[in-house]
Design an enzyme around this catalytic site. Structure first.
Site, PDB file in Angstrom:
ATOM      1  N   CYS A  80      10.049   4.327 -11.784  1.00  0.00           N
ATOM      2  CA  CYS A  80       9.440   4.877 -10.687  1.00  0.00           C
ATOM      3  C   CYS A  80      10.036   5.041  -9.458  1.00  0.00           C
ATOM      4  O   CYS A  80      10.558   3.852  -9.311  1.00  0.00           O
ATOM      5  CB  CYS A  80       7.916   4.466 -10.757  1.00  0.00           C
ATOM      6  SG  CYS A  80       7.400   5.369  -9.118  1.00  0.00           S
ATOM      7  N   GLU A 105       6.361  -4.680 -14.458  1.00  0.00           N
ATOM      8  CA  GLU A 105       7.090  -4.395 -13.019  1.00  0.00           C
ATOM      9  C   GLU A 105       7.481  -5.576 -12.371  1.00  0.00           C
ATOM     10  O   GLU A 105       8.422  -5.677 -11.855  1.00  0.00           O
ATOM     11  CB  GLU A 105       5.903  -3.597 -12.238  1.00  0.00           C
ATOM     12  CG  GLU A 105       6.511  -3.177 -10.901  1.00  0.00           C
ATOM     13  CD  GLU A 105       5.747  -2.619  -9.865  1.00  0.00           C
ATOM     14  OE1 GLU A 105       5.648  -2.647  -8.759  1.00  0.00           O
ATOM     15  OE2 GLU A 105       4.669  -1.847 -10.404  1.00  0.00           O
ATOM     16  N   SER A 130      -2.060   6.185 -14.781  1.00  0.00           N
ATOM     17  CA  SER A 130      -1.455   6.487 -16.064  1.00  0.00           C
ATOM     18  C   SER A 130      -2.273   7.273 -17.126  1.00  0.00           C
ATOM     19  O   SER A 130      -2.165   7.486 -18.206  1.00  0.00           O
ATOM     20  CB  SER A 130      -0.781   5.520 -16.734  1.00  0.00           C
ATOM     21  OG  SER A 130      -1.461   4.187 -16.550  1.00  0.00           O
ATOM     22  N   HIS A 181       1.267   2.750 -19.129  1.00  0.00           N
ATOM     23  CA  HIS A 181       0.368   1.793 -19.749  1.00  0.00           C
ATOM     24  C   HIS A 181      -0.754   2.927 -19.885  1.00  0.00           C
ATOM     25  O   HIS A 181      -1.966   2.867 -19.503  1.00  0.00           O
ATOM     26  CB  HIS A 181      -0.158   0.823 -18.721  1.00  0.00           C
ATOM     27  CG  HIS A 181       0.709  -0.334 -19.010  1.00  0.00           C
ATOM     28  ND1 HIS A 181       0.824  -1.502 -17.945  1.00  0.00           N
ATOM     29  CD2 HIS A 181       1.814  -0.641 -19.789  1.00  0.00           C
ATOM     30  CE1 HIS A 181       1.958  -2.179 -18.106  1.00  0.00           C
ATOM     31  NE2 HIS A 181       2.543  -1.924 -19.472  1.00  0.00           N
ATOM     32  N   THR A 202       3.873  -2.717  -6.835  1.00  0.00           N
ATOM     33  CA  THR A 202       3.172  -1.450  -6.147  1.00  0.00           C
ATOM     34  C   THR A 202       1.830  -1.082  -6.509  1.00  0.00           C
ATOM     35  O   THR A 202       1.136  -0.089  -6.256  1.00  0.00           O
ATOM     36  CB  THR A 202       4.235  -0.302  -6.626  1.00  0.00           C
ATOM     37  OG1 THR A 202       4.021  -0.135  -8.087  1.00  0.00           O
ATOM     38  CG2 THR A 202       5.648  -0.479  -6.179  1.00  0.00           C
ATOM     39  N   CYS A 213       0.068  10.041 -11.476  1.00  0.00           N
ATOM     40  CA  CYS A 213       0.656  10.022 -10.285  1.00  0.00           C
ATOM     41  C   CYS A 213       2.135  10.677 -10.386  1.00  0.00           C
ATOM     42  O   CYS A 213       2.437  10.925 -11.593  1.00  0.00           O
ATOM     43  CB  CYS A 213       0.988   8.562  -9.433  1.00  0.00           C
ATOM     44  SG  CYS A 213       1.875   7.431 -10.675  1.00  0.00           S
ATOM     45  N   CYS A 217       2.159   1.336  -3.831  1.00  0.00           N
ATOM     46  CA  CYS A 217       2.339   2.942  -3.447  1.00  0.00           C
ATOM     47  C   CYS A 217       1.297   3.793  -3.173  1.00  0.00           C
ATOM     48  O   CYS A 217       0.303   3.472  -3.259  1.00  0.00           O
ATOM     49  CB  CYS A 217       2.884   3.414  -5.041  1.00  0.00           C
ATOM     50  SG  CYS A 217       1.536   3.648  -6.103  1.00  0.00           S
ATOM     51  N   SER A 271      -2.439  -2.291 -14.554  1.00  0.00           N
ATOM     52  CA  SER A 271      -2.818  -2.941 -13.554  1.00  0.00           C
ATOM     53  C   SER A 271      -3.491  -2.095 -12.374  1.00  0.00           C
ATOM     54  O   SER A 271      -4.635  -2.565 -11.955  1.00  0.00           O
ATOM     55  CB  SER A 271      -1.332  -3.399 -12.728  1.00  0.00           C
ATOM     56  OG  SER A 271      -1.685  -4.022 -11.590  1.00  0.00           O
ATOM     57  N   ASN A 272      -3.017  -1.024 -11.963  1.00  0.00           N
ATOM     58  CA  ASN A 272      -3.745  -0.203 -11.245  1.00  0.00           C
ATOM     59  C   ASN A 272      -5.130   0.128 -11.619  1.00  0.00           C
ATOM     60  O   ASN A 272      -6.134   0.461 -10.745  1.00  0.00           O
ATOM     61  CB  ASN A 272      -2.977   1.164 -10.700  1.00  0.00           C
ATOM     62  CG  ASN A 272      -2.903   2.183 -11.764  1.00  0.00           C
ATOM     63  OD1 ASN A 272      -3.717   3.135 -11.818  1.00  0.00           O
ATOM     64  ND2 ASN A 272      -1.938   2.259 -12.692  1.00  0.00           N
TER      65      ASN A 272
END
Length: 316
Positions: free
Chosen positions: A101, A131, A273, A46, A170, A17, A200, A229-230
């Site tokens: 970010c 975060e 990431s 990460h 996010t 991103c 996000c 996490s994402n």
């Protein structure tokens, strides 16, 4: 030997991103400007492949400011840091570059604004994630209460039910967060919600692409790190959307081929990431074992770009 047929559905958007792209660029530009070593507090993003690549260029990754020498620059990771960290760096007269970010910074500013207006904050997030630690560390202790699940909402003890606002990490699951937000609003009708969704655009887009492909695939592989996490949310989103098999892998070597025996279709995506080189590596691994047809599942087009900090744009 005739290879078995396979349709490989490739999610778009996937991978880097704008915030991750910017953070990596910041470390590279810092090394170029000040020379190696440049210290980075916490993994810049990460992903082991990315971190190892930057380490080879001269980045030194540490967990605390105390591990950084005073005469070398320090970069704060994309996840953000508690307010006390840049304050301490300034006190020590260190060269500090903030790679947080901008969308995380937006949440920090939101929390600060509500605090100034006398509101207590509730944060939807994961305990211990950098975060979450960074965002909660923007305000004095006790001013931000953390909830991770709908069940946590029932146990909240707040100062004044009429003076509350909530924010979110996010990189959460859009659906899970909506359920927790609904529980907060049901218990505290006066609570202020974010003006714009804190999750996000990149997290939202990647989850939407997984949902769009879920009904077409026998299995889903998410390329990303176990501490991302994402990326972990993408696996959960896939499973919740009906994928019979959804797994997180760091790279092609991690694929469990026995678990994929007999599949006719697979979905591939990557966390925010994870670099595209790892996606290509996974596609090549499937092409070596299957007669692979690649189809794109595109649900959004991203053209977001964030500027690097001014200190890196100025001459040394």
């Amino acid at each position: 030997m005739t290879l078995p047929p396979l349709t490989l559905y490739l999610a778009a958007p996937r991978g880097f991103c704008a915030g991750v792209d910017r953070a990596i660029k910041i470390v590279e530009m810092a090394i170029e400007k000040w020379g190696a070593p440049v210290y980075v507090r916490h993994e810049i993003v990460h992903n082991k492949f990315v971190v190892d690549g930057l380490r080879a260029k001269g980045a030194v990754f540490v967990e605390e400011l105390d591990e950084c020498p005073l005469d070398r620059p320090v970069v704060f990771s994309a996840h953000g840091v508690p307010k006390a960290v840049p304050a301490e760096a300034a006190k020590r007269e260190m060269i500090a570059v903030d790679a947080t970010c901008p969308l995380v910074t937006k949440v920090h500013n939101e929390a600060a604004r509500h605090h100034e207006n006398g509101l207590q904050m509730i944060m939807i997030g994961h305990a211990g994630h950098p975060e979450t630690v960074g965002t909660m560390g923007q305000l004095p202790e006790g001013e931000v209460l953390l909830v991770e699940t709908v069940e946590d909402v029932a146990g909240l003890v707040v100062r004044d039910p009429g003076k509350l606002a909530f924010i979110t990490q996010t990189t959460l699951s859009v659906d899970d967060t909506a359920d927790i937000a609904a529980a907060l609003k049901a218990r505290f009708p006066a609570i202020l919600a974010p003006a714009h969704d804190d999750i996000c655009y990149a997290t939202t887009n990647r989850q939407a692409a997984v949902k769009a492909m879920a009904g077409k695939i026998d299995a889903l592989l998410v390329i990303g790190a176990p501490n991302s996490s994402n990326s972990k949310r993408l696996v959960e989103v896939g499973a919740n959307a009906g994928c019979p098999y959804a797994q997180l892998i760091q790279r092609a070597a991690d694929i469990d081929w026995r678990a994929l025996e007999g599949i006719r279709s697979i979905g591939i995506t990557a966390g925010a990431s994870a670099p595209e080189v790892l996606v290509n590596e996974v596609i090549d691994a499937f092409r070596a074992r299957f007669a692979t047809t690649v189809e794109m599942v595109e649900t959004a087009v991203e053209n977001v770009e964030f500027k690097v900090p001014r200190i890196l744009r100025e001459p040394a």
